[in-house]
Motif scaffolding. Structure first.
Motif, PDB file in Angstrom:
ATOM      1  N   ALA A 117       0.830  -1.206   0.000  1.00 25.17           N
ATOM      2  CA  ALA A 117       0.000   0.000   0.000  1.00 25.17           C
ATOM      3  C   ALA A 117       0.862   1.252   0.000  1.00 25.17           C
ATOM      4  O   ALA A 117       0.527   2.251  -0.645  1.00 25.17           O
ATOM      5  N   ALA A 118       1.991   1.199   0.711  1.00 22.93           N
ATOM      6  CA  ALA A 118       2.870   2.362   0.801  1.00 22.93           C
ATOM      7  C   ALA A 118       3.576   2.649  -0.514  1.00 22.93           C
ATOM      8  O   ALA A 118       3.801   3.810  -0.866  1.00 22.93           O
ATOM      9  N   THR A 119       3.934   1.615  -1.239  1.00 23.46           N
ATOM     10  CA  THR A 119       4.738   1.809  -2.444  1.00 23.46           C
ATOM     11  C   THR A 119       3.933   1.798  -3.731  1.00 23.46           C
ATOM     12  O   THR A 119       4.335   2.421  -4.721  1.00 23.46           O
ATOM     13  N   GLN A 120       2.786   1.105  -3.736  1.00 21.65           N
ATOM     14  CA  GLN A 120       2.020   0.966  -4.970  1.00 21.65           C
ATOM     15  C   GLN A 120       0.627   1.579  -4.902  1.00 21.65           C
ATOM     16  O   GLN A 120       0.043   1.920  -5.930  1.00 21.65           O
ATOM     17  N   GLY A 121       0.086   1.704  -3.703  1.00 17.57           N
ATOM     18  CA  GLY A 121      -1.291   2.160  -3.549  1.00 17.57           C
ATOM     19  C   GLY A 121      -2.208   0.984  -3.251  1.00 17.57           C
ATOM     20  O   GLY A 121      -1.885  -0.169  -3.559  1.00 17.57           O
ATOM     21  N   VAL A 122      -3.350   1.288  -2.670  1.00 20.57           N
ATOM     22  CA  VAL A 122      -4.270   0.241  -2.228  1.00 20.57           C
ATOM     23  C   VAL A 122      -5.006  -0.400  -3.395  1.00 20.57           C
ATOM     24  O   VAL A 122      -5.092  -1.624  -3.503  1.00 20.57           O
ATOM     25  N   ASN A 123      -5.547   0.415  -4.281  1.00 28.63           N
ATOM     26  CA  ASN A 123      -6.391  -0.133  -5.342  1.00 28.63           C
ATOM     27  C   ASN A 123      -5.626  -1.029  -6.300  1.00 28.63           C
ATOM     28  O   ASN A 123      -6.144  -2.054  -6.762  1.00 28.63           O
ATOM     29  N   ILE A 124      -4.396  -0.649  -6.602  1.00 27.09           N
ATOM     30  CA  ILE A 124      -3.622  -1.441  -7.558  1.00 27.09           C
ATOM     31  C   ILE A 124      -3.047  -2.699  -6.919  1.00 27.09           C
ATOM     32  O   ILE A 124      -2.633  -3.630  -7.619  1.00 27.09           O
ATOM     33  N   THR A 125      -3.026  -2.738  -5.589  1.00 25.05           N
ATOM     34  CA  THR A 125      -2.495  -3.895  -4.873  1.00 25.05           C
ATOM     35  C   THR A 125      -3.586  -4.950  -4.746  1.00 25.05           C
ATOM     36  O   THR A 125      -4.569  -4.757  -4.031  1.00 25.05           O
ATOM     37  N   SER A 126      -3.427  -6.049  -5.432  1.00 20.21           N
ATOM     38  CA  SER A 126      -4.433  -7.104  -5.397  1.00 20.21           C
ATOM     39  C   SER A 126      -4.264  -7.989  -4.167  1.00 20.21           C
ATOM     40  O   SER A 126      -3.186  -8.033  -3.554  1.00 20.21           O
ATOM     41  N   VAL A 127      -5.326  -8.680  -3.840  1.00 17.04           N
ATOM     42  CA  VAL A 127      -5.243  -9.652  -2.758  1.00 17.04           C
ATOM     43  C   VAL A 127      -4.202 -10.715  -3.081  1.00 17.04           C
ATOM     44  O   VAL A 127      -3.432 -11.141  -2.209  1.00 17.04           O
ATOM     45  N   ASP A 128      -4.142 -11.136  -4.343  1.00 18.85           N
ATOM     46  CA  ASP A 128      -3.156 -12.147  -4.738  1.00 18.85           C
ATOM     47  C   ASP A 128      -1.735 -11.664  -4.492  1.00 18.85           C
ATOM     48  O   ASP A 128      -0.870 -12.441  -4.073  1.00 18.85           O
ATOM     49  N   ALA A 129      -1.479 -10.376  -4.754  1.00 17.17           N
ATOM     50  CA  ALA A 129      -0.140  -9.840  -4.526  1.00 17.17           C
ATOM     51  C   ALA A 129       0.212  -9.852  -3.042  1.00 17.17           C
ATOM     52  O   ALA A 129       1.346 -10.172  -2.662  1.00 17.17           O
ATOM     53  N   ILE A 130      -0.759  -9.525  -2.212  1.00 12.44           N
ATOM     54  CA  ILE A 130      -0.532  -9.554  -0.769  1.00 12.44           C
ATOM     55  C   ILE A 130      -0.281 -10.977  -0.296  1.00 12.44           C
ATOM     56  O   ILE A 130       0.657 -11.246   0.477  1.00 12.44           O
ATOM     57  N   LEU A 131      -1.096 -11.914  -0.771  1.00 10.69           N
ATOM     58  CA  LEU A 131      -0.929 -13.313  -0.372  1.00 10.69           C
ATOM     59  C   LEU A 131       0.414 -13.860  -0.817  1.00 10.69           C
ATOM     60  O   LEU A 131       1.084 -14.594  -0.070  1.00 10.69           O
ATOM     61  N   ASP A 132       0.822 -13.489  -2.024  1.00 10.39           N
ATOM     62  CA  ASP A 132       2.104 -13.953  -2.543  1.00 10.39           C
ATOM     63  C   ASP A 132       3.254 -13.410  -1.710  1.00 10.39           C
ATOM     64  O   ASP A 132       4.187 -14.140  -1.358  1.00 10.39           O
TER      65      ASP A 132
END
Length: 198
Positions: free
Chosen positions: A19-34
């Motif tokens: 969220a800090a580097t890319q933003g919330v909307n562009i950050t997918s759940v899959d990216a967080i899980l990965d």
């Protein structure tokens, strides 16, 4: 041997970093899980959904900001320096955590026009802390009557510093300039205020 971060902590770290580097909307759940190396079921079990995770990550970041700012206030030698310590804290805070593009709270607020109640309350808590503490610190410097005005002006300068960081300004240079402008605001408001007992 240091204990390994829990799955919950890894999710919070991943959500905050992305969220800090890319933003919330562009950050997918899959990216967080990965990034966190966990399953979807783990995220939903701990936080319910993505917004719940972001909300908790922001609460944790706010607690860390609160601690860093208070440390800088405690280190300051005078009432004026304690008031201006918010700029020292901003620079120190950004060095201690994942550097964000500007302010994670402002970024999330801009990207989330209709936040749920918990997220809305967490975003508001950041503003309350900023204005409330600055007003408390301003009182002994310019008096209780002028403290809200000075606090609002310093918040305006502080927000401008964050905007300059988003534009690519050096963090230390931007915070130093913001501190100087806030000092001018302090002296201007102080000159118009009744004498405050030192």
């Amino acid at each position: 041997m240091a204990s390994q971060p829990t799955a919950r902590d890894r999710l919070l770290d991943a959500a905050e970093d992305l969220a800090a580097t890319q933003g919330v909307n562009i950050t997918s759940v899959d990216a967080i899980l990965d990034r966190a190396r966990v399953s979807p079921a783990t995220l939903y079990a701990h936080f319910g959904n993505k917004e719940g995770l972001i909300t908790e990550a922001l609460r944790r970041r706010l607690a860390r900001w609160d601690t860093t700012w208070q440390e800088c206030i405690d280190d300051a030698d005078s009432r004026e320096e304690k008031l201006l310590a918010v700029f020292t804290a901003l620079s120190r805070h950004r060095r201690a955590l994942t550097p964000s593009r500007w302010c994670v709270f402002l970024g999330v607020a801009a990207e989330t026009p209709h936040p749920g109640r918990d997220l809305q309350d967490t975003l508001a808590a950041d503003t309350r802390l900023l204005l409330g503490r600055l007003e408390d610190l301003a009182g002994p410097v310019v008096g209780a009557e002028q403290a809200p005005l000075l606090a609002r002006r310093i918040v305006l300068v502080y927000t401008g510093v964050l905007g300059m960081i988003l534009r690519g300004a050096d963090v230390d240079a931007a915070t130093a300039e913001g501190r100087s402008i806030a000092a001018l605001a302090l002296h201007a408001v102080g000159a118009a205020a009744p004498a405050v007992r030192r």
